[in-house]
Design a protein around this motif. Structure first.
Motif, PDB file in Angstrom:
ATOM      1  N   GLN A  65      -7.264  27.884  -4.735  1.00  0.00           N
ATOM      2  CA  GLN A  65      -8.100  27.363  -3.652  1.00  0.00           C
ATOM      3  C   GLN A  65      -7.248  26.912  -2.479  1.00  0.00           C
ATOM      4  OE1 GLN A  65     -10.924  24.383  -4.921  1.00  0.00           O
ATOM      5  NE2 GLN A  65     -11.012  23.448  -2.879  1.00  0.00           N
ATOM      6  N   LEU A  66      -6.115  26.287  -2.791  1.00  0.00           N
ATOM      7  CA  LEU A  66      -5.240  25.785  -1.746  1.00  0.00           C
ATOM      8  C   LEU A  66      -4.724  26.912  -0.859  1.00  0.00           C
ATOM      9  CD1 LEU A  66      -3.660  23.363  -0.552  1.00  0.00           C
ATOM     10  CD2 LEU A  66      -1.900  23.803  -2.267  1.00  0.00           C
ATOM     11  N   PHE A  67      -4.239  27.978  -1.468  1.00  0.00           N
ATOM     12  CA  PHE A  67      -3.653  29.069  -0.684  1.00  0.00           C
ATOM     13  C   PHE A  67      -4.705  30.041  -0.144  1.00  0.00           C
ATOM     14  CE2 PHE A  67       0.083  27.515  -2.923  1.00  0.00           C
ATOM     15  CZ  PHE A  67       1.016  27.510  -1.900  1.00  0.00           C
ATOM     16  N   ALA A  68      -5.938  29.848  -0.582  1.00  0.00           N
ATOM     17  CA  ALA A  68      -7.031  30.621   0.007  1.00  0.00           C
ATOM     18  C   ALA A  68      -7.583  29.943   1.254  1.00  0.00           C
ATOM     19  CB  ALA A  68      -8.140  30.821  -1.015  1.00  0.00           C
ATOM     20  N   GLY A  69      -7.025  28.765   1.563  1.00  0.00           N
ATOM     21  CA  GLY A  69      -7.455  28.037   2.755  1.00  0.00           C
ATOM     22  C   GLY A  69      -8.602  27.099   2.509  1.00  0.00           C
ATOM     23  N   GLY A  70      -8.956  26.885   1.234  1.00  0.00           N
ATOM     24  CA  GLY A  70     -10.093  26.032   0.915  1.00  0.00           C
ATOM     25  C   GLY A  70      -9.762  24.561   0.844  1.00  0.00           C
TER      26      GLY A  70
ATOM     27  N   ARG B 105       0.855  -1.179   0.000  1.00  0.00           N
ATOM     28  CA  ARG B 105       0.000   0.000   0.000  1.00  0.00           C
ATOM     29  C   ARG B 105       0.889   1.226   0.000  1.00  0.00           C
ATOM     30  NH1 ARG B 105      -2.281   3.829   3.395  1.00  0.00           N
ATOM     31  NH2 ARG B 105      -4.355   4.558   2.743  1.00  0.00           N
ATOM     32  N   CYS B 106       0.636   2.132  -0.923  1.00  0.00           N
ATOM     33  CA  CYS B 106       1.386   3.378  -0.966  1.00  0.00           C
ATOM     34  C   CYS B 106       0.633   4.427  -0.151  1.00  0.00           C
ATOM     35  CB  CYS B 106       1.569   3.863  -2.402  1.00  0.00           C
ATOM     36  SG  CYS B 106       2.747   5.233  -2.517  1.00  0.00           S
ATOM     37  N   SER B 107       1.381   5.196   0.606  1.00  0.00           N
ATOM     38  CA  SER B 107       0.767   6.196   1.486  1.00  0.00           C
ATOM     39  C   SER B 107       0.606   7.557   0.815  1.00  0.00           C
ATOM     40  CB  SER B 107       1.603   6.355   2.761  1.00  0.00           C
ATOM     41  OG  SER B 107       2.936   6.729   2.446  1.00  0.00           O
ATOM     42  N   CYS B 108       0.870   7.623  -0.494  1.00  0.00           N
ATOM     43  CA  CYS B 108       0.690   8.898  -1.186  1.00  0.00           C
ATOM     44  C   CYS B 108      -0.800   9.228  -1.292  1.00  0.00           C
ATOM     45  CB  CYS B 108       1.326   8.854  -2.579  1.00  0.00           C
ATOM     46  SG  CYS B 108       0.417   7.852  -3.792  1.00  0.00           S
ATOM     47  N   SER B 109      -1.117  10.493  -1.466  1.00  0.00           N
ATOM     48  CA  SER B 109      -2.503  10.932  -1.629  1.00  0.00           C
ATOM     49  C   SER B 109      -2.502  12.324  -2.245  1.00  0.00           C
ATOM     50  CB  SER B 109      -3.233  10.967  -0.285  1.00  0.00           C
ATOM     51  OG  SER B 109      -2.696  11.977   0.554  1.00  0.00           O
ATOM     52  N   ARG B 110      -3.635  12.733  -2.741  1.00  0.00           N
ATOM     53  CA  ARG B 110      -3.768  14.090  -3.278  1.00  0.00           C
ATOM     54  C   ARG B 110      -3.561  15.122  -2.168  1.00  0.00           C
ATOM     55  NH1 ARG B 110      -5.338  16.642  -7.743  1.00  0.00           N
ATOM     56  NH2 ARG B 110      -6.414  18.659  -7.537  1.00  0.00           N
ATOM     57  N   GLU B 111      -4.052  14.795  -0.982  1.00  0.00           N
ATOM     58  CA  GLU B 111      -3.897  15.721   0.137  1.00  0.00           C
ATOM     59  C   GLU B 111      -2.425  15.925   0.505  1.00  0.00           C
ATOM     60  OE1 GLU B 111      -5.356  16.249   4.791  1.00  0.00           O
ATOM     61  OE2 GLU B 111      -5.839  14.428   3.667  1.00  0.00           O
ATOM     62  N   ARG B 112      -1.646  14.835   0.547  1.00  0.00           N
ATOM     63  CA  ARG B 112      -0.228  14.961   0.878  1.00  0.00           C
ATOM     64  C   ARG B 112       0.521  15.721  -0.204  1.00  0.00           C
ATOM     65  NH1 ARG B 112       2.288   9.518   3.425  1.00  0.00           N
ATOM     66  NH2 ARG B 112       3.997  11.001   3.688  1.00  0.00           N
ATOM     67  N   SER B 113       0.137  15.513  -1.455  1.00  0.00           N
ATOM     68  CA  SER B 113       0.759  16.264  -2.549  1.00  0.00           C
ATOM     69  C   SER B 113       0.437  17.746  -2.434  1.00  0.00           C
ATOM     70  CB  SER B 113       0.280  15.717  -3.894  1.00  0.00           C
ATOM     71  OG  SER B 113       0.648  14.365  -4.060  1.00  0.00           O
ATOM     72  N   ALA B 114      -0.809  18.062  -2.051  1.00  0.00           N
ATOM     73  CA  ALA B 114      -1.201  19.455  -1.850  1.00  0.00           C
ATOM     74  C   ALA B 114      -0.417  20.078  -0.706  1.00  0.00           C
ATOM     75  CB  ALA B 114      -2.700  19.534  -1.578  1.00  0.00           C
ATOM     76  N   ASN B 115      -0.195  19.303   0.352  1.00  0.00           N
ATOM     77  CA  ASN B 115       0.596  19.805   1.476  1.00  0.00           C
ATOM     78  C   ASN B 115       2.025  20.117   1.054  1.00  0.00           C
ATOM     79  OD1 ASN B 115      -1.576  19.577   3.202  1.00  0.00           O
ATOM     80  ND2 ASN B 115      -0.988  17.556   3.964  1.00  0.00           N
TER      81      ASN B 115
ATOM     82  N   LEU C 270       2.921  21.118  -1.925  1.00  0.00           N
ATOM     83  CA  LEU C 270       2.852  22.381  -2.649  1.00  0.00           C
ATOM     84  C   LEU C 270       2.721  23.558  -1.685  1.00  0.00           C
ATOM     85  CD1 LEU C 270       0.521  21.461  -5.646  1.00  0.00           C
ATOM     86  CD2 LEU C 270       2.968  21.944  -5.724  1.00  0.00           C
ATOM     87  N   THR C 271       1.931  23.386  -0.650  1.00  0.00           N
ATOM     88  CA  THR C 271       1.763  24.444   0.345  1.00  0.00           C
ATOM     89  C   THR C 271       3.083  24.799   1.000  1.00  0.00           C
ATOM     90  OG1 THR C 271      -0.486  23.671   0.783  1.00  0.00           O
ATOM     91  CG2 THR C 271       0.497  25.140   2.403  1.00  0.00           C
ATOM     92  N   SER C 272       3.903  23.767   1.254  1.00  0.00           N
ATOM     93  CA  SER C 272       5.183  24.003   1.910  1.00  0.00           C
ATOM     94  C   SER C 272       6.139  24.825   1.047  1.00  0.00           C
ATOM     95  CB  SER C 272       5.839  22.666   2.273  1.00  0.00           C
ATOM     96  OG  SER C 272       6.227  21.964   1.104  1.00  0.00           O
ATOM     97  N   LEU C 273       5.894  24.850  -0.276  1.00  0.00           N
ATOM     98  CA  LEU C 273       6.731  25.670  -1.158  1.00  0.00           C
ATOM     99  C   LEU C 273       6.487  27.159  -0.942  1.00  0.00           C
ATOM    100  CD1 LEU C 273       6.390  23.780  -4.577  1.00  0.00           C
ATOM    101  CD2 LEU C 273       8.360  23.738  -3.028  1.00  0.00           C
ATOM    102  N   GLY C 274       5.275  27.511  -0.528  1.00  0.00           N
ATOM    103  CA  GLY C 274       4.872  28.916  -0.445  1.00  0.00           C
ATOM    104  C   GLY C 274       4.128  29.314  -1.712  1.00  0.00           C
ATOM    105  N   GLN C 275       3.258  30.295  -1.591  1.00  0.00           N
ATOM    106  CA  GLN C 275       2.400  30.658  -2.713  1.00  0.00           C
ATOM    107  C   GLN C 275       3.194  31.189  -3.902  1.00  0.00           C
ATOM    108  OE1 GLN C 275      -0.803  33.259  -1.626  1.00  0.00           O
ATOM    109  NE2 GLN C 275      -1.832  33.087  -3.612  1.00  0.00           N
ATOM    110  N   GLU C 276       4.230  31.978  -3.635  1.00  0.00           N
ATOM    111  CA  GLU C 276       4.997  32.567  -4.732  1.00  0.00           C
ATOM    112  C   GLU C 276       5.698  31.505  -5.559  1.00  0.00           C
ATOM    113  OE1 GLU C 276       8.731  35.682  -5.326  1.00  0.00           O
ATOM    114  OE2 GLU C 276       7.501  35.772  -3.499  1.00  0.00           O
ATOM    115  N   ASP C 277       6.348  30.549  -4.882  1.00  0.00           N
ATOM    116  CA  ASP C 277       7.055  29.486  -5.600  1.00  0.00           C
ATOM    117  C   ASP C 277       6.079  28.539  -6.298  1.00  0.00           C
ATOM    118  OD1 ASP C 277       9.510  30.464  -4.926  1.00  0.00           O
ATOM    119  OD2 ASP C 277       9.841  29.088  -3.253  1.00  0.00           O
ATOM    120  N   ALA C 278       4.944  28.277  -5.662  1.00  0.00           N
ATOM    121  CA  ALA C 278       3.952  27.407  -6.295  1.00  0.00           C
ATOM    122  C   ALA C 278       3.392  28.055  -7.557  1.00  0.00           C
ATOM    123  CB  ALA C 278       2.828  27.095  -5.302  1.00  0.00           C
TER     124      ALA C 278
END
Length: 295
Positions: A280-285, A229-239, A241-249
């Motif tokens: 949506q991600l950086f708007a907190g949605g 079972r792989c523990s990857c997910s869309r949510e973890r991938s989004a996280n 991207l969030t860690s990059l910061g909005q400008e870098d993303a």
């Protein structure tokens, strides 16, 4: 059941054992990348080692084995959860891998890190040089040099099946005399050292234990199932991207032509984020699913 670990105990001495058998989960891991045979074998051994080790740890969380080297296989990484969910990956230079290559040829100057990452509590990591002829020797050396319980490994994989045996000396209970404990431990190890790769890969657990220890009182317990079972997910991938910061993303979004693609190295799953997703991600949605604007 084709993928499982199974514990056993010696009734007359302070030694426990574990057997692991991986077929379906091993095949799942190998199906994700076109591994050369020596790499597939080494990856199978590491998957088995992690599956054996998880049974010796009493925690909820993740066990990670990560090996790095300057050779043809610069990275080998396996994870096994307390629920016995496994995944693994290897990075390799195919042109540098001769047929029949072993650990020393594949991973010279290698280092193995073993990380215990509990759901609750502190993360722990131990490191050992890959200075043995086999992965089993390296792991056995790690326990011999640490303050943990003496532990020995026997591992084999052939690209179709990965099998392993672990013996671990327990704190003094049945045998109090140090000399008797040492003699019993060495006796059981010596018998296990007679095990051939063909026997380990070809025999069922009951037959294997009888062949090795028919003069010992051995109790074999019920098996615990394993699965890939792989523990990857869309949510973890989004996280991520969030860690990059909005400008870098946003810059990454522009560089990649309007979509950001996050690939899981373990299972090849691909997660795609467009401009609406990023906004949506950086708007907190948050990100519950792919944007409705994308087909």
């Amino acid at each position: 059941m084709h993928d499982f670990t199974q514990r056993f105990l010696f009734d007359d001495t302070d030694v426990r054992g574990e057997l692991a058998d991986l077929q379906g989960s091993y095949a799942e891991v190998l199906a994700k990348h076109p591994y050369p045979e020596p790499v597939a074998q080494l990856l199978g051994e590491m998957l088995t080692a992690a599956s054996l080790l998880i049974g010796t740890l009493k925690f909820d969380g993740l066990l990670i084995l990560q090996a790095r080297s300057s050779g043809a296989v610069p990275l080998l990484m396996v994870e096994c959860s307390s629920e016995r969910e496994v995944r693994g990956i290897a990075r390799y230079h195919a042109e540098q891998i001769p047929a029949g290559a072993g650990l020393r040829e594949l991973m010279p100057e290698g280092v193995l890190a073993m990380t215990v990452d509990p759901a609750q509590g502190r993360r722990y990591q131990g490191i050992v040089a890959l200075d043995g002829a086999t992965l089993a020797q390296c792991l056995s050396n790690y326990f011999a040099s640490s303050e943990q319980l003496p532990t020995r490994f026997w591992l084999n994989a052939d690209g179709r099946r990965a099998r392993g045996l672990l013996l671990q000396q327990l704190p003094a209970d049945r045998l109090k005399d140090p000399e008797a404990r040492a003699a019993s431990w060495e006796h059981l190890i010596t018998l296990a050292d007679t095990l051939t790769a063909e026997e380990l890969l070809g025999l069922d657990n009951e037959t294997l234990l009888h062949r090795l220890y028919h003069q010992e009182a051995v109790r074999l317990f019920e098996p615990y199932p394993l699965h890939f079972r792989c523990s990857c997910s869309r949510e973890r991938s989004a996280n991520a991207l969030t860690s990059l910061g909005q400008e870098d993303a946003q810059r990454l979004l522009e560089e990649q032509g309007g979509t950001v693609v996050v690939d899981c190295q373990f299972c090849n799953q691909r997660y795609v984020f467009d401009a609406s997703d990023i906004a949506q991600l950086f708007a907190g949605g948050g990100i519950e699913g792919p944007s409705a604007t994308r087909h």
